[in-house]
Design an enzyme around this catalytic site. Structure first.
Site, PDB file in Angstrom:
ATOM      1  N   ARG A  41      -3.270   4.025  49.376  1.00  0.00           N
ATOM      2  CA  ARG A  41      -2.215   4.634  50.187  1.00  0.00           C
ATOM      3  C   ARG A  41      -2.122   6.114  49.820  1.00  0.00           C
ATOM      4  O   ARG A  41      -1.910   6.459  48.661  1.00  0.00           O
ATOM      5  CB  ARG A  41      -0.869   3.942  49.931  1.00  0.00           C
ATOM      6  CG  ARG A  41      -0.843   2.485  50.366  1.00  0.00           C
ATOM      7  CD  ARG A  41       0.549   1.901  50.194  1.00  0.00           C
ATOM      8  NE  ARG A  41       0.589   0.467  50.468  1.00  0.00           N
ATOM      9  CZ  ARG A  41       0.704  -0.078  51.667  1.00  0.00           C
ATOM     10  NH1 ARG A  41       0.790   0.704  52.728  1.00  0.00           N
ATOM     11  NH2 ARG A  41       0.739  -1.389  51.820  1.00  0.00           N
TER      12      ARG A  41
ATOM     13  N   MET B 180       6.423 -10.635  54.562  1.00  0.00           N
ATOM     14  CA  MET B 180       6.259  -9.186  54.594  1.00  0.00           C
ATOM     15  C   MET B 180       6.711  -8.611  55.934  1.00  0.00           C
ATOM     16  O   MET B 180       6.532  -9.232  56.985  1.00  0.00           O
ATOM     17  CB  MET B 180       4.807  -8.805  54.329  1.00  0.00           C
ATOM     18  CG  MET B 180       4.408  -8.894  52.872  1.00  0.00           C
ATOM     19  SD  MET B 180       2.727  -8.305  52.595  1.00  0.00           S
ATOM     20  CE  MET B 180       2.747  -8.100  50.823  1.00  0.00           C
TER      21      MET B 180
ATOM     22  N   ASP C  91       1.694  -6.225  59.991  1.00  0.00           N
ATOM     23  CA  ASP C  91       3.059  -6.062  60.489  1.00  0.00           C
ATOM     24  C   ASP C  91       3.133  -5.960  62.007  1.00  0.00           C
ATOM     25  O   ASP C  91       4.221  -6.073  62.583  1.00  0.00           O
ATOM     26  CB  ASP C  91       3.707  -4.818  59.882  1.00  0.00           C
ATOM     27  CG  ASP C  91       3.874  -4.931  58.381  1.00  0.00           C
ATOM     28  OD1 ASP C  91       4.134  -6.059  57.916  1.00  0.00           O
ATOM     29  OD2 ASP C  91       3.753  -3.913  57.676  1.00  0.00           O
TER      30      ASP C  91
ATOM     31  N   ARG D  11      -2.042 -11.208  53.020  1.00  0.00           N
ATOM     32  CA  ARG D  11      -3.032 -10.173  53.325  1.00  0.00           C
ATOM     33  C   ARG D  11      -4.462 -10.619  53.033  1.00  0.00           C
ATOM     34  O   ARG D  11      -5.411  -9.984  53.464  1.00  0.00           O
ATOM     35  CB  ARG D  11      -2.772  -8.924  52.470  1.00  0.00           C
ATOM     36  CG  ARG D  11      -1.512  -8.155  52.787  1.00  0.00           C
ATOM     37  CD  ARG D  11      -1.539  -6.841  52.009  1.00  0.00           C
ATOM     38  NE  ARG D  11      -0.379  -6.032  52.254  1.00  0.00           N
ATOM     39  CZ  ARG D  11      -0.210  -5.237  53.301  1.00  0.00           C
ATOM     40  NH1 ARG D  11      -1.155  -5.189  54.216  1.00  0.00           N
ATOM     41  NH2 ARG D  11       0.870  -4.518  53.431  1.00  0.00           N
TER      42      ARG D  11
ATOM     43  N   THR E 191      -2.827  -3.704  60.905  1.00  0.00           N
ATOM     44  CA  THR E 191      -1.679  -4.004  60.060  1.00  0.00           C
ATOM     45  C   THR E 191      -1.210  -5.423  60.322  1.00  0.00           C
ATOM     46  O   THR E 191      -1.143  -5.849  61.479  1.00  0.00           O
ATOM     47  CB  THR E 191      -0.496  -3.039  60.264  1.00  0.00           C
ATOM     48  OG1 THR E 191       0.644  -3.526  59.546  1.00  0.00           O
ATOM     49  CG2 THR E 191      -0.124  -2.879  61.723  1.00  0.00           C
TER      50      THR E 191
ATOM     51  N   THR F 191      -1.663   5.780  58.461  1.00  0.00           N
ATOM     52  CA  THR F 191      -3.056   6.170  58.731  1.00  0.00           C
ATOM     53  C   THR F 191      -3.157   6.905  60.060  1.00  0.00           C
ATOM     54  O   THR F 191      -3.881   7.906  60.180  1.00  0.00           O
ATOM     55  CB  THR F 191      -3.951   4.922  58.764  1.00  0.00           C
ATOM     56  OG1 THR F 191      -3.864   4.253  57.500  1.00  0.00           O
ATOM     57  CG2 THR F 191      -5.398   5.281  59.064  1.00  0.00           C
TER      58      THR F 191
ATOM     59  N   GLY G 278      -2.458  -0.464  53.325  1.00  0.00           N
ATOM     60  CA  GLY G 278      -2.565  -1.823  52.799  1.00  0.00           C
ATOM     61  C   GLY G 278      -3.764  -2.551  53.376  1.00  0.00           C
ATOM     62  O   GLY G 278      -4.163  -2.319  54.510  1.00  0.00           O
TER      63      GLY G 278
END
Length: 356
Positions: A73, A177, A135, A283, A133, A113, A10
């Site tokens: 991805r 997210m 996240d 993002r 990321t 990754t 992403g």
């Protein structure tokens, strides 16, 4: 040396700033360095989609969102699938990297990754990775780039949502997210002063959420904002696999956990409730100043690892210092929020409910 650089998974704020940091440092330390931009992540290596880069290609990109190399991805679990008869994807990627004359592959990405980067290293390629990321869930690093910017964007969204929640005396559930872990939801909730934060690490009890909302109403606060990570689930759903949870919700007409939770809250409290999903907004756009600085540190450190011959590694930040970890130690590991994390402690101390 000849380097292949790619961004995978992403997109995330700071990718271009990280690309700039590593390439500018390599050009300064190795004036004869050659850069090959792999287009579209590992898929680009698989399909030999690339472009020869020049130093000027990396000028003026620090503040750009997205990635100048584009990204896709390419699931790790498919890496051993046959791309051609008798030839697995991973073998073709390695063969193409060697055919392109790459002395080192620089991979910017998240957990998937890193797993593929480690696999490439196991197949004999020289690899250095950088942790990207929103996240913030890569093992072995306190921070990943993109996380700070996404937190800022999420807080901005919730700040604006508060005004409409107050105006209409509503409960608004904002879905952030975070499919497996709730780092971003936790940071956004703490930074915006949300009343309730619902995380995948802590299955929620709707009665606990209702209690918090009723207490606020008793104090004259007729509105509330609930932050929920996209991968969160209730106590009743705790024994169900993720795919089955999603299927059950969809069969009931819920496209997201926020929609389900908003309905549960309205039924339990009688207060009008709505769901809001900022989604990929988090993002996008330019990285924050913090992420620009962090990516520059990560990029220069990665370049120095390469110059020192420290391959099969990924950059990290631990206890305020930039360092690195072996890819073999990072690949496949997860980083859930510990129950005693300082963010959790601070939130509980100020009365935030985690619905447990």
């Amino acid at each position: 040396m000849r380097f292949g650089i790619l961004t995978s998974g992403g997109d995330s704020p700071g990718l271009n700033a990280a690309i700039r940091g590593v390439t500018k440092t390599l050009y300064r330390r190795m004036p004869d360095a050659e850069m090959v931009g792999i287009i579209g992540g590992y898929t680009g290596l698989l399909e030999k989609q690339y472009r020869e880069m020049k130093p000027e290609d990396f000028y003026g990109i620090m503040n750009l969102g997205g990635t100048i190399l584009r990204t896709t991805r390419q699931p790790f679990k498919s890496m051993r699938d046959e791309e051609e008869p008798g030839l697995a994807k991973i073998d073709k990627i390695v063969a193409n990297a060697r055919e392109l004359g790459l002395d080192c592959v620089i991979a910017l990405g998240g957990n998937g990754t890193h797993k593929t980067a480690n696999l490439l290293a196991q197949h004999g390629l020289k690899v250095v990775a950088l942790p990207k990321t929103i996240d913030n869930d890569i093992w072995g690093t306190d921070e990943t780039f993109g996380f700070h910017t996404a937190t800022e964007l999420g807080v901005e969204v919730v700040d604006r949502i508060y005004t409409t929640a107050a105006s209409h005396s509503r409960v608004i559930v904002v879905e952030i997210m975070g499919n497996k872990f709730g780092w971003l939801a936790l940071a956004v909730g703490l930074g915006s002063g949300a009343e309730v934060i619902v995380l995948p690490e802590i299955p929620y009890n709707i009665d606990k959420i209702s209690e918090t909302i009723f207490r606020r109403a008793e104090r004259g606060r007729s509105y509330s904002v609930v932050i929920v990570a996209e991968g969160a689930y209730s106590v009743a759903e705790a024994g169900i696999k993720a795919k089955e949870r999603v299927a059950r919700r969809q069969s009931l007409g819920f496209s997201a956990v926020s929609a389900k939770l908003a309905k549960e809250i309205q039924e339990a409290t009688g207060i009008e409730s709505r769901a809001m999903v900022p989604g990929h907004y988090l993002r996008g756009g330019a990285p924050s100043a913090y992420d620009r600085i962090l990516t520059t540190q990560f990029g220069t450190y990665a370049a120095n690892l390469i110059c020192e011959g420290s391959f099969g590694t990924t950059v990290a930040k631990k206890d305020g210092k930039i360092t690195h970890n072996p890819l073999a130690e990072v690949a496949g590991k997860t980083k859930p929020i510990p129950p005693d994390h300082p963010f959790i402690q601070a939130a509980r101390s100020t009365g935030v409910s985690f619905a447990d």
